[in-house]
Design a protein around this motif. Sequence first.
Motif, mmCIF file in Angstrom:
data_model
loop_
_atom_site.group_PDB
_atom_site.id
_atom_site.type_symbol
_atom_site.label_atom_id
_atom_site.label_comp_id
_atom_site.label_asym_id
_atom_site.label_seq_id
_atom_site.Cartn_x
_atom_site.Cartn_y
_atom_site.Cartn_z
ATOM 1 N N LEU A 36 0.864 -1.178 0.000
ATOM 2 C CA LEU A 36 0.000 0.000 0.000
ATOM 3 C C LEU A 36 0.903 1.231 0.000
ATOM 4 O O LEU A 36 1.086 1.896 1.010
ATOM 5 N N ALA A 37 1.484 1.501 -1.134
ATOM 6 C CA ALA A 37 2.538 2.521 -1.210
ATOM 7 C C ALA A 37 2.000 3.935 -1.373
ATOM 8 O O ALA A 37 2.712 4.902 -1.153
ATOM 9 N N HIS A 38 0.704 4.058 -1.755
ATOM 10 C CA HIS A 38 0.139 5.384 -2.011
ATOM 11 C C HIS A 38 -1.165 5.554 -1.243
ATOM 12 O O HIS A 38 -1.891 4.573 -1.020
ATOM 13 N N ASP A 39 -1.481 6.779 -0.919
ATOM 14 C CA ASP A 39 -2.753 7.052 -0.247
ATOM 15 C C ASP A 39 -3.894 6.537 -1.121
ATOM 16 O O ASP A 39 -3.892 6.755 -2.342
ATOM 17 N N GLY A 40 -4.841 5.865 -0.493
ATOM 18 C CA GLY A 40 -5.976 5.315 -1.228
ATOM 19 C C GLY A 40 -5.762 3.887 -1.704
ATOM 20 O O GLY A 40 -6.715 3.227 -2.112
ATOM 21 N N ASP A 41 -4.521 3.397 -1.662
ATOM 22 C CA ASP A 41 -4.286 1.997 -2.060
ATOM 23 C C ASP A 41 -5.044 1.059 -1.119
ATOM 24 O O ASP A 41 -5.132 1.301 0.086
ATOM 25 N N ARG A 42 -5.581 -0.008 -1.705
ATOM 26 C CA ARG A 42 -6.397 -0.940 -0.930
ATOM 27 C C ARG A 42 -5.911 -2.368 -1.120
ATOM 28 O O ARG A 42 -5.325 -2.706 -2.149
ATOM 29 N N LYS A 43 -6.205 -3.184 -0.139
ATOM 30 C CA LYS A 43 -5.847 -4.605 -0.214
ATOM 31 C C LYS A 43 -6.977 -5.418 0.424
ATOM 32 O O LYS A 43 -7.352 -5.181 1.562
ATOM 33 N N ARG A 44 -7.518 -6.345 -0.349
ATOM 34 C CA ARG A 44 -8.556 -7.239 0.198
ATOM 35 C C ARG A 44 -7.880 -8.511 0.679
ATOM 36 O O ARG A 44 -7.009 -9.055 -0.004
ATOM 37 N N LEU A 45 -8.291 -8.984 1.806
ATOM 38 C CA LEU A 45 -7.757 -10.262 2.282
ATOM 39 C C LEU A 45 -8.720 -10.875 3.289
ATOM 40 O O LEU A 45 -9.599 -10.191 3.821
ATOM 41 N N ARG A 46 -8.538 -12.156 3.498
ATOM 42 C CA ARG A 46 -9.401 -12.896 4.411
ATOM 43 C C ARG A 46 -8.559 -13.328 5.602
ATOM 44 O O ARG A 46 -7.484 -13.925 5.439
ATOM 45 N N VAL A 47 -9.022 -13.003 6.798
ATOM 46 C CA VAL A 47 -8.309 -13.354 8.021
ATOM 47 C C VAL A 47 -9.332 -13.860 9.032
ATOM 48 O O VAL A 47 -10.379 -13.235 9.240
ATOM 49 N N LEU A 48 -9.048 -14.987 9.655
ATOM 50 C CA LEU A 48 -9.936 -15.570 10.672
ATOM 51 C C LEU A 48 -11.373 -15.697 10.158
ATOM 52 O O LEU A 48 -12.333 -15.460 10.894
ATOM 53 N N ARG A 63 -6.219 1.800 7.730
ATOM 54 C CA ARG A 63 -7.454 1.363 8.380
ATOM 55 C C ARG A 63 -7.879 0.043 7.780
ATOM 56 O O ARG A 63 -7.444 -0.350 6.692
ATOM 57 N N CYS A 64 -8.745 -0.631 8.495
ATOM 58 C CA CYS A 64 -9.259 -1.915 8.022
ATOM 59 C C CYS A 64 -10.740 -1.979 8.330
ATOM 60 O O CYS A 64 -11.168 -1.647 9.446
ATOM 61 N N ILE A 65 -11.530 -2.379 7.341
ATOM 62 C CA ILE A 65 -12.955 -2.597 7.587
ATOM 63 C C ILE A 65 -13.309 -4.028 7.198
ATOM 64 O O ILE A 65 -12.644 -4.642 6.359
ATOM 65 N N ARG A 66 -14.367 -4.515 7.832
ATOM 66 C CA ARG A 66 -14.889 -5.820 7.457
ATOM 67 C C ARG A 66 -15.778 -5.614 6.241
ATOM 68 O O ARG A 66 -16.697 -4.795 6.271
ATOM 69 N N GLU A 67 -15.517 -6.369 5.167
ATOM 70 C CA GLU A 67 -16.211 -6.104 3.904
ATOM 71 C C GLU A 67 -17.674 -6.506 3.907
ATOM 72 O O GLU A 67 -18.538 -5.752 3.519
ATOM 73 N N ARG A 68 -17.923 -7.713 4.326
ATOM 74 C CA ARG A 68 -19.305 -8.200 4.260
ATOM 75 C C ARG A 68 -19.899 -8.165 5.650
ATOM 76 O O ARG A 68 -19.334 -8.702 6.584
ATOM 77 N N TYR A 69 -21.026 -7.531 5.763
ATOM 78 C CA TYR A 69 -21.683 -7.479 7.052
ATOM 79 C C TYR A 69 -23.111 -7.975 6.876
ATOM 80 O O TYR A 69 -23.749 -7.666 5.880
ATOM 81 N N PRO A 70 -23.600 -8.780 7.802
ATOM 82 C CA PRO A 70 -24.898 -9.421 7.574
ATOM 83 C C PRO A 70 -26.059 -8.447 7.454
ATOM 84 O O PRO A 70 -27.005 -8.696 6.727
ATOM 85 N N HIS A 71 -26.008 -7.316 8.160
ATOM 86 C CA HIS A 71 -27.127 -6.379 8.096
ATOM 87 C C HIS A 71 -26.589 -4.991 7.727
ATOM 88 O O HIS A 71 -25.771 -4.429 8.440
ATOM 89 N N ALA A 72 -27.092 -4.450 6.605
ATOM 90 C CA ALA A 72 -26.578 -3.169 6.117
ATOM 91 C C ALA A 72 -26.799 -2.052 7.164
ATOM 92 O O ALA A 72 -26.079 -1.049 7.139
ATOM 93 N N ALA A 73 -27.782 -2.210 8.049
ATOM 94 C CA ALA A 73 -28.035 -1.140 9.027
ATOM 95 C C ALA A 73 -27.001 -1.143 10.130
ATOM 96 O O ALA A 73 -26.840 -0.191 10.873
ATOM 97 N N VAL A 74 -26.391 -2.175 10.250
ATOM 98 C CA VAL A 74 -25.369 -2.370 11.315
ATOM 99 C C VAL A 74 -24.109 -1.615 10.949
ATOM 100 O O VAL A 74 -23.660 -1.630 9.806
ATOM 101 N N ALA A 75 -23.538 -0.937 11.919
ATOM 102 C CA ALA A 75 -22.298 -0.187 11.676
ATOM 103 C C ALA A 75 -21.204 -1.137 11.200
ATOM 104 O O ALA A 75 -21.072 -2.248 11.697
ATOM 105 N N ILE A 76 -20.448 -0.680 10.203
ATOM 106 C CA ILE A 76 -19.368 -1.505 9.666
ATOM 107 C C ILE A 76 -18.251 -1.602 10.702
ATOM 108 O O ILE A 76 -17.861 -0.600 11.308
ATOM 109 N N ALA A 77 -17.763 -2.833 10.904
ATOM 110 C CA ALA A 77 -16.680 -3.024 11.869
ATOM 111 C C ALA A 77 -15.392 -2.462 11.308
ATOM 112 O O ALA A 77 -15.050 -2.713 10.149
ATOM 113 N N THR A 78 -14.700 -1.674 12.104
ATOM 114 C CA THR A 78 -13.373 -1.209 11.713
ATOM 115 C C THR A 78 -12.358 -1.780 12.696
ATOM 116 O O THR A 78 -12.621 -1.876 13.893
ATOM 117 N N TYR A 79 -11.244 -2.182 12.155
ATOM 118 C CA TYR A 79 -10.211 -2.795 12.978
ATOM 119 C C TYR A 79 -8.949 -1.949 12.933
ATOM 120 O O TYR A 79 -8.570 -1.459 11.857
#
Length: 345
Positions: A36-48, A63-79
């Motif tokens: 992720l050498a530049h601002d805005g660069d993204r990386k998708r990966l699966r962990v746990l 920053r890291c967010i969880r991509e798929r969340y079961p309910h769209a109304a639910v706040a996206i998890a950030t790690y």
Amino acid sequence: MLTSEQNERLTRVGQGTPGGALLRRYWQAACPEKELAHDGDRKRLRVLGEDLLVYREAPGAYRCIRERYPHAAVAIATYPVEALGGLLFVYMGPQRDHPPLLPRWDVLAREDKPKRIRVMPEHHCNWLQIQENTADSVHTYYLHGHRVYQMNGGKPDRAADYFYRPIKNYDWKVSAWGVEKFLEYGGERPEVEIRPPLIFPNVLRIPEGPIEALHFRVPIDDEHTRIIWVGLSEGVPGGELTSPDRVPYVYEFDAPGTTIENVDLSTFYGQDRVVWETQGAIADRSIETLGASDRGIVLFRRMLAEQIERVERGEEPNVAVVSDPAQNVCITFAAPSSWAEAGTV
Ligand SMILES: [Fe+2]
């Protein structure tokens, strides 16, 4: 031997599982920072078992967010994400505003020698099979020493000569970082060897000839594991060192047609890999027969079970946890002196 239920507790990594809850108390290696050498660069990966998106907001800020969340109304998890030694780490546990300190293992923290990173091909097995191999001290004799000796037709080989020595004794003990390993060689070159510890829960610290290495065994999900290898080498005296965010990396992929039946067995890595993956996606530990030399594995499993129970009681783990920043500058381990001559493990 474990019951099927015990095996499930130790091996499953998803959200809401006992083992997954423990692993989420530890920072997990995600990817090389240089990716992720530049601002805005993204990386998708699966962990746990979770699909994540890691991205760079600004230099040094990720920053890291969880991509798929079961309910769209639910706040996206950030790690939380932290960079160290050329790698990005993600913390997926609770109290994300105050995550535990990211341990500064020597290979990551040292900046006096050049580093490089290898992301190994995806392994088709549960992470615990790979990590248990680390507690199996005598496999270096039977698996590596013997195999290399056979391949060479008995001719001398540095690594085989080192590991293919008669083992007189072995022992393990619990330490603050995981499991300490002792081995006593007999024969013509007797030696008591104290190996770097198995770092709890899913890290291997090991000298590989002149290279000091860390192997992060990161569960992708229950049945797949990503190994991220970091090596600190001697380098060229007076040579230029790379800044931590520019550590070179390579993703290694299996050649087309690679199967577990035709993995290259000429390397220690290939030999280990066959042992890990032929146990099945998740090894059935209810049918195994353990011997005296498996005591390190038993000790490690007991440690895992105890730490899982701590988390279930609402406590934090107390192995391989650094709470004092003053103690977290550069965590070193004594390495056996003659290992530098042994060659690649
Ligand atoms: Fe090995």
